[in-house]
Design an enzyme around this catalytic site. Sequence first.
Site, PDB file in Angstrom:
ATOM      1  N   GLU A 293       0.882  -1.174   0.150  1.00  0.00           N
ATOM      2  CA  GLU A 293      -0.002  -0.154   0.078  1.00  0.00           C
ATOM      3  C   GLU A 293       0.969   1.186   0.035  1.00  0.00           C
ATOM      4  O   GLU A 293       1.852   1.327   0.850  1.00  0.00           O
ATOM      5  CB  GLU A 293      -0.779   0.089   1.361  1.00  0.00           C
ATOM      6  CG  GLU A 293      -1.869  -1.222   1.109  1.00  0.00           C
ATOM      7  CD  GLU A 293      -2.731  -1.678  -0.118  1.00  0.00           C
ATOM      8  OE1 GLU A 293      -2.879  -0.546  -0.548  1.00  0.00           O
ATOM      9  OE2 GLU A 293      -3.075  -2.657  -0.219  1.00  0.00           O
ATOM     10  N   CYS A 327      -1.431   8.737   4.199  1.00  0.00           N
ATOM     11  CA  CYS A 327      -1.624   8.743   2.886  1.00  0.00           C
ATOM     12  C   CYS A 327      -2.650   8.997   2.131  1.00  0.00           C
ATOM     13  O   CYS A 327      -2.880   9.373   1.099  1.00  0.00           O
ATOM     14  CB  CYS A 327      -1.482   7.172   2.572  1.00  0.00           C
ATOM     15  SG  CYS A 327      -2.297   6.210   3.547  1.00  0.00           S
TER      16      CYS A 327
HETATM   17  P1  NAD Z   1       9.148   5.039   3.154  1.00  0.00           P
HETATM   18  O1  NAD Z   1       8.882   4.616   1.540  1.00  0.00           O
HETATM   19  O2  NAD Z   1      10.242   6.175   3.006  1.00  0.00           O
HETATM   20  O3  NAD Z   1       9.402   4.147   4.086  1.00  0.00           O
HETATM   21  C1  NAD Z   1       8.589   3.038   4.241  1.00  0.00           C
HETATM   22  C2  NAD Z   1       9.499   1.806   4.819  1.00  0.00           C
HETATM   23  O4  NAD Z   1      10.496   1.368   3.718  1.00  0.00           O
HETATM   24  C3  NAD Z   1      10.386   2.221   6.041  1.00  0.00           C
HETATM   25  O5  NAD Z   1      10.356   1.152   6.641  1.00  0.00           O
HETATM   26  C4  NAD Z   1      11.858   2.394   5.294  1.00  0.00           C
HETATM   27  O6  NAD Z   1      12.794   2.155   6.130  1.00  0.00           O
HETATM   28  C5  NAD Z   1      11.760   1.315   4.197  1.00  0.00           C
HETATM   29  N1  NAD Z   1      12.612   1.611   3.016  1.00  0.00           N
HETATM   30  C6  NAD Z   1      12.933   2.982   2.549  1.00  0.00           C
HETATM   31  N2  NAD Z   1      13.966   2.578   1.471  1.00  0.00           N
HETATM   32  C7  NAD Z   1      13.993   1.274   1.438  1.00  0.00           C
HETATM   33  C8  NAD Z   1      14.889   0.441   0.480  1.00  0.00           C
HETATM   34  N3  NAD Z   1      15.485   0.783  -0.614  1.00  0.00           N
HETATM   35  N4  NAD Z   1      14.723  -0.915   0.616  1.00  0.00           N
HETATM   36  C9  NAD Z   1      13.760  -1.492   1.490  1.00  0.00           C
HETATM   37  N5  NAD Z   1      13.106  -0.644   2.342  1.00  0.00           N
HETATM   38  C10 NAD Z   1      13.157   0.600   2.220  1.00  0.00           C
HETATM   39  O7  NAD Z   1       7.879   5.762   3.476  1.00  0.00           O
HETATM   40  P2  NAD Z   1       7.523   6.609   4.649  1.00  0.00           P
HETATM   41  O8  NAD Z   1       7.895   7.992   4.874  1.00  0.00           O
HETATM   42  O9  NAD Z   1       7.896   5.753   5.913  1.00  0.00           O
HETATM   43  O10 NAD Z   1       5.830   6.699   4.729  1.00  0.00           O
HETATM   44  C11 NAD Z   1       5.082   7.421   3.951  1.00  0.00           C
HETATM   45  C12 NAD Z   1       4.614   7.181   2.629  1.00  0.00           C
HETATM   46  O11 NAD Z   1       3.950   5.844   2.893  1.00  0.00           O
HETATM   47  C13 NAD Z   1       3.981   7.823   1.729  1.00  0.00           C
HETATM   48  O12 NAD Z   1       4.011   7.845   0.467  1.00  0.00           O
HETATM   49  C14 NAD Z   1       2.526   7.356   2.176  1.00  0.00           C
HETATM   50  O13 NAD Z   1       1.499   7.793   1.136  1.00  0.00           O
HETATM   51  C15 NAD Z   1       2.671   5.776   2.206  1.00  0.00           C
HETATM   52  N6  NAD Z   1       1.698   5.495   3.093  1.00  0.00           N
HETATM   53  C16 NAD Z   1       0.618   4.501   2.456  1.00  0.00           C
HETATM   54  C17 NAD Z   1      -0.402   3.919   3.053  1.00  0.00           C
HETATM   55  C18 NAD Z   1      -1.364   3.361   2.178  1.00  0.00           C
HETATM   56  O14 NAD Z   1      -2.253   2.679   3.122  1.00  0.00           O
HETATM   57  N7  NAD Z   1      -1.626   3.390   0.925  1.00  0.00           N
HETATM   58  C19 NAD Z   1      -0.454   4.161   4.518  1.00  0.00           C
HETATM   59  C20 NAD Z   1       0.493   4.810   5.103  1.00  0.00           C
HETATM   60  C21 NAD Z   1       1.537   5.483   4.322  1.00  0.00           C
END
Ligand code: NAD
Length: 541
Positions: A293, A327
């Site tokens: 998501e 989000c």
């Molecule tokens: P992010 O993508 O920066 O991080 C999410 C997770 O991914 C973290 O645990 C991070 O450490 C990990 N991560 C980052 N880079 C990575 C890589 N290269 N390889 C593997 N893992 C990696 O997101 P965020 O800032 O924590 O959260 C915000 C984002 O999440 C926004 O885009 C938001 O829209 C989305 N979000 C979506 C939903 C939904 O239900 N659609 C819900 C909540 C948040």
Amino acid sequence: MGKGFYEVPVAVNEPVMGYAPGSAEREEVLATYKKMYHSRIDVPMFINGKEVETGDTGNMAPPHDHQHSLGVYHKADQSLVQEAIDTALEARKKWSKMPWEQRAGIFLRAAELIAGPYRAKINAATMLAQSKTVHQAEIDAACELIDFLRFNVQFMTEIYAEQPESTSGAWNRLEYRPLEGFIYAITPFNFTAISGNLPASAALMGNVVVWKPSDSQVYSAKVIMDVFREAGVPAGVINMVMGDPVMITETVLASPDFSGLHFTGSTNVFKDLWKKIGTQIHTYKTYPRIVGETGGKDFIVAHPTSNPKQVATAITRGAFEFQGQKCSAASRCYIPASMWNEVEGYLKADLASISMGSPEDLNNFVTAVIHEGSFDKLASFIDQAKSDSDAQIIAGGNYDKSKGYFIEPTVIKTDNPKYTTMCTELFGPVVTIYVYPDNQWSETLQLVDETGEYALTGAVFSEDRYALEEAVQALENAAGNFYINDKPTGAVVGQQPFGGARGSGTNDKAGSKLNLYRWISPRMVKETFVTPTDYRYPFLG
Ligand code: NAD
């Protein structure tokens, strides 16, 4: 299996506490916040039920007070990630055979621990780690997480009850096995509930999990692990590791036993993960389930018949609660020219009444954004809007990171419906308004549908049923969660299953049965009672 067809308690949504002045819950959460603020802790990793500290640490600071340290969290090296995988696979031998009622008992207990003894702690931790106001913490860390746990138990039993027809000669049974291998859960900073749910939902269905929380949420993730342990999740079933996301991910995805990804976070990270899994598909014993998501660019579109005060309120709440870091947050709005002056007036009046600061001061509606990277990104978009000829900042536009990462709630108005902040996910308290000619409703709906890569949430406001129906049809694929005369945020487990399509994710609807189906691999068992002993059919004479 057990010795009865047990019924689980009927899931009900956890009531949201009010935290009004003078209430007991307000006093308790503020006292807990103070106590936690003034203590420094070490957050270990949890591998095979043991707390693991490496000495390689990262700092934890409240976003609204970044010079204050809440302590440190410990980071894994590659060998510890491998240990988490090995330990999970070892735990699987017993956990995957555990009768479902034992798994249900554990996670129902976790829900009650959060509803009771851990409520103030998990809320205060979320206020400190993610700068949520007490209301935002309550609806997330307490209520939504409790709801996920309770409803998923009920959904699990509903799935198990789905069985094929049998005849008098043969009994057909569907066994809802967990996936063969282990699940990798990667969670975002913005919801403590999502952080708990991604590992727990898979574990509830009998899987074992390696869980990597976001660096910015480790502080409240620790409370979740404490709850899981006290609830009785056995050693090795959910292992929490922190550290370099790329190294952890590469180690996990190199394992032949990797069998599923449960991800929530940004779109580009998810696409990259999908690509890596695809490239290594020959490594795996089974086709991994991929659930993600991801981002959104969520809209509000108002018809000329809609109520301007309702529209303005939806923008204020939808765009600025939790600093726009949901989000589902409204971030692009389409307002008819005839209504704009009125909506603008209400919106500016709302913003003038909003105060910003620490979540410890319960007068604040807006607090800080999550980290410096996010602050700098938002500031640069605001600066660009200040200088671009096709954009104008009509409210807010100031920012200050001296004490915390504070961005004033900002409204950009643009004449260009494809202006950068109409298309790009900013993930902060910035909303962009496009004012459209009243006679271009159909064209505007098409614009809403065709702008940007996402399809997560969206809202339409109209008092005209024909216009509403046109929007419902025209925007069928523009949002996975679609709201009529309401803001596009605030989905409740069991009521509005959540998820989007297009660039917003695989739409596996967290908080519903649909999500749980992804963590099982059914086995069909046919038992024949009188087994044939002659190959000849009657037609052969
Ligand atoms: P992010 O993508 O920066 O991080 C999410 C997770 O991914 C973290 O645990 C991070 O450490 C990990 N991560 C980052 N880079 C990575 C890589 N290269 N390889 C593997 N893992 C990696 O997101 P965020 O800032 O924590 O959260 C915000 C984002 O999440 C926004 O885009 C938001 O829209 C989305 N979000 C979506 C939903 C939904 O239900 N659609 C819900 C909540 C948040």
